[in-house]
Design an enzyme around this catalytic site. Structure first.
Site, PDB file in Angstrom:
ATOM      1  N   GLU A 379      51.205  67.917  27.826  1.00 24.94           N
ATOM      2  CA  GLU A 379      50.601  69.109  28.436  1.00 24.94           C
ATOM      3  C   GLU A 379      50.209  68.712  29.860  1.00 24.94           C
ATOM      4  OE1 GLU A 379      47.123  70.555  26.381  1.00 24.94           O
ATOM      5  OE2 GLU A 379      47.052  72.446  27.480  1.00 24.94           O
ATOM      6  N   HIS A 404      52.504  72.064  22.790  1.00 23.46           N
ATOM      7  CA  HIS A 404      52.876  72.315  24.187  1.00 23.46           C
ATOM      8  C   HIS A 404      54.193  71.660  24.589  1.00 23.46           C
ATOM      9  CE1 HIS A 404      49.287  74.551  25.051  1.00 23.46           C
ATOM     10  NE2 HIS A 404      48.534  73.557  24.593  1.00 23.46           N
TER      11      HIS A 404
HETATM   12 ZN    ZN Z   1      45.964  73.351  21.934  1.00 22.47          ZN
END
Ligand code: ZN
Ligand code: NAG
Ligand code: NAG
Ligand code: NAG
Ligand code: NAG
Ligand code: NAG
Ligand code: NAG
Length: 534
Positions: A379, A404
């Site tokens: 992320e 992510h």
């Molecule tokens: Zn999360």
């Protein structure tokens, strides 16, 4: 990778084209040869485009689930027309394009479109990346939770309120606690409205000037963490917690989400008299009964699972205890607890490699224990940093899915492994935008994962914090900005199917889940197609 046959195919047709062109050149007049070459080029072009379209999520004609019925075709035509109009109008006329603008300021525009209304009704399957204290709308929290008896508040030096349920006001030299109902009793009706709004503003991340209020990723994360600090005390009061969860399930189901996989630490729920229950207590007395009861009362609902988390800012020794405990927890509650994850801003706290010993621990037991991992990884926008290499470690640690995976597209080998092993990538586009990884969602890297049929699922991370619906807004921006103009209902359908396929449910549960989803999907198609006939 599925690209090999396509390249072969393309080069074969190139050869044929070249031979044809040569034949044509010796036998026909120049005009005709140009026309044939044109035709040839046009054919190749159509073929190349259609071959690529087949490669994307929902492009596969191999799955009979993706053959559209006549009614589905009707709905497909409608949503493609709406999508095409919005894209072309923005592209050629410069009209505003909601996914290009921060969600906090573009939400209303999205909601006014016909396309949004269809997507909102669409059964989306499951939401597999969610955090337990960011599920239920803040409207409900303010309207319901803050109006309960025994709620106390104080305003801290930072001008943020603290909220907690008590029997009697605690003595606190730092902060003066007052009973919420006493405070509200002294307000006029309009003052009450204003006060409730101020409570909402304490909690929400929503700002009308997001770029000014949150100049960078650290600023927005600081504000984001404040939310979690505030909501924790408020909803860890045992009766509130149960109602909060129940209301979350209700709101998700109303938004077309039949299954939830929720990340969170097990809360230490408290009583008014000061009793604090041990963490495991919440499984037996809160989560399990609430999920069961909701399933019984809502035949459309599939279920909910928990991914137990802890904060990645903790020292390695604490993570070791967490993993050791999680092994037990997983064994004792396999119906409910499906694995573990670490949470907190990835760029600023420990990378997975710091916890290598703890994370390898289950596999070193005799016999080895398989504790499923659901790591947040990548992320970040910083390539080849510790955060980026979380993707490498997550894959080496056999993560079941990746939270992510924003930086994954930069790793060709990892992409290959993820595809081979069916490691789903939990894409939460609005979260990435609000938390400042990407401004314009047309630049979100998951578009290339979708184009290549990687195992992508769409989720919403923390929808309540930025006033998003449980999943509709994320599906809407995915459809408009992360998939092509010609990607239609089959892509949306496959994304919903992916959310069941890559869920933590076992084989039997998945079969039942597909049955429930399909039933809801048919109802949805019938209703929408009937509307279009009118
Ligand atoms: Zn999360
Ligand atoms: C661009 O705007 C013109 C004038 O309003 C309109 O007629 C046209 O349809 C628009 N183009 C697209 C692609 O929507
Ligand atoms: C809050 O919601 C619960 C569950 O729906 C309900 O029983 C309760 O009466 C509500 N309380 C308030 C203050 O609105
Ligand atoms: C939080 O609420 C308090 C009490 O109404 C208010 O004084 C304060 O300005 C609010 N803070 C924020 C950041 O909205
Ligand atoms: C505290 O309250 C809970 C819930 O009402 C109750 O079960 C418990 O017995 C109480 N404990 C004490 C020490 O009063
Ligand atoms: C798991 O169950 C065993 C046996 O009932 C119990 O001793 C242990 O405390 C439980 N562990 C956790 C973490 O729930
Ligand atoms: C990951 O899976 C591989 C292949 O099944 C296995 O050899 C390895 O021990 C696993 N690693 C962990 C940490 O579980």
């Amino acid at each position: 990778m599925a690209s090999a046959p396509v390249i072969l195919h393309a080069s074969l047709s190139c050869c044929i084209a070249a031979i044809l062109t040569m034949l044509v050149m010796v036998t026909v007049t120049p005009d005709l040869s140009i026309a044939l070459a044109d035709q040839n080029f046009a054919n190749q072009r159509v073929e190349l485009i259609s071959e690529e379209e087949k490669m994307r999520i929902g492009g596969g004609s191999s799955s009979c689930l993706l053959w559209l019925t006549d009614e589905e075709k009707k709905v497909n035509r409608f949503i493609l027309e709406e999508k095409g109009k919005m894209i072309e109008d923005a592209r050629t006329n410069g009209t505003s394009f909601a996914p290009a603008i921060n969600f906090m300021t573009s939400r209303r525009d999205m909601e006014s479109t016909n396309l949004f209304k269809v997507i909102q009704k669409m059964p989306k399957g499951g939401a597999l990346h969610l955090h337990k204290t960011a599920l239920t709308s803040l409207d409900w929290v303010v309207r319901n939770v803050t109006y309960r008896p025994n709620l106390f508040m104080c305003v801290g030096n930072d001008l943020f309120v603290k909220l907690h349920f008590y029997d009697t006001a605690p003595s606190d030299p730092e902060c003066t606690w007052t009973l919420m109902s006493d405070h509200r009793n002294n307000l006029s009706a309009s003052e009450t409205t204003e006060f409730d709004l101020s409570l909402r503003n304490n909690l929400t991340l929503v700002s009308l000037e997001p770029d000014e209020d949150y100049p960078d990723i650290n600023a927005v994360w600081e504000r984001f963490e404040k939310y979690f600090g505030m909501i924790g005390d408020l909803i860890s009061y045992r009766p509130v917690f149960k109602d909060y969860m129940r209301e979350a399930l209700r709101q998700f189901l109303a938004d077309g989400v039949q299954h939830l996989e929720i990340r969170g630490s097990l809360p230490k729920l408290y009583e008014l008299n000061g009793t604090v229950h041990p963490r495991e207590w919440s499984l037996r007395h809160a989560y399990r009964p609430v999920f069961r009861e909701f399933e019984e009362n809502n035949p459309d609902f599939i279920g909910a699972k928990l991914i137990v988390t802890t904060f990645r800012g903790k020292p390695p020794a604490a993570i070791m205890s967490f993993i050791q405990e999680a092994v037990e927890l997983y064994k004792n509650n396999s119906d409910l607890v499906v694995g573990v994850d670490l949470v907190g801003q990835e760029d600023t706290f420990h990378p997975l490699i710091d916890f290598k010993d703890a994370l390898l621990y289950p596999s070193t037991l005799d016999p080895p224990v398989h504790l499923p991992y659901y790591f947040h990884a990548g992320e970040t926008v910083w390539l080849e940093t510790d955060t980026d290499f979380n993707l490498v470690d997550a894959v080496l640690l056999n993560t079941t899915r990746i939270g992510h995976g924003y930086a994954l597209h930069n790793h060709p080998l990892l992409l290959k492994k993820v595809k081979e092993h069916g490691i789903a990538i939990e894409v939460s586009p609005i979260s990435n935008q609000v938390l400042k990884l990407v401004e314009d969602l047309r630049n979100h890297p998951a578009s290339s994962l979708i184009a290549d049929n990687l195992p992508v699922v769409i989720s919403s991370d923390d929808p309540a914090v930025w006033d998003a619906l449980p999943l509709s807004h994320d599906f809407y921006v995915t459809f408009l900005a992360l998939t092509g103009k010609d990607a239609g209902l089959a892509t949306l359908k496959q994304l919903a199917i992916n959310s069941i396929k890559y869920s933590a449910m076992d084989r039997r549960e998945k079969a039942e889940a597909m049955r429930k989803w399909k039933r809801k999907w048919s109802q949805f198609i019938q209703t929408e197609a009937a509307k279009l006939d009118r």
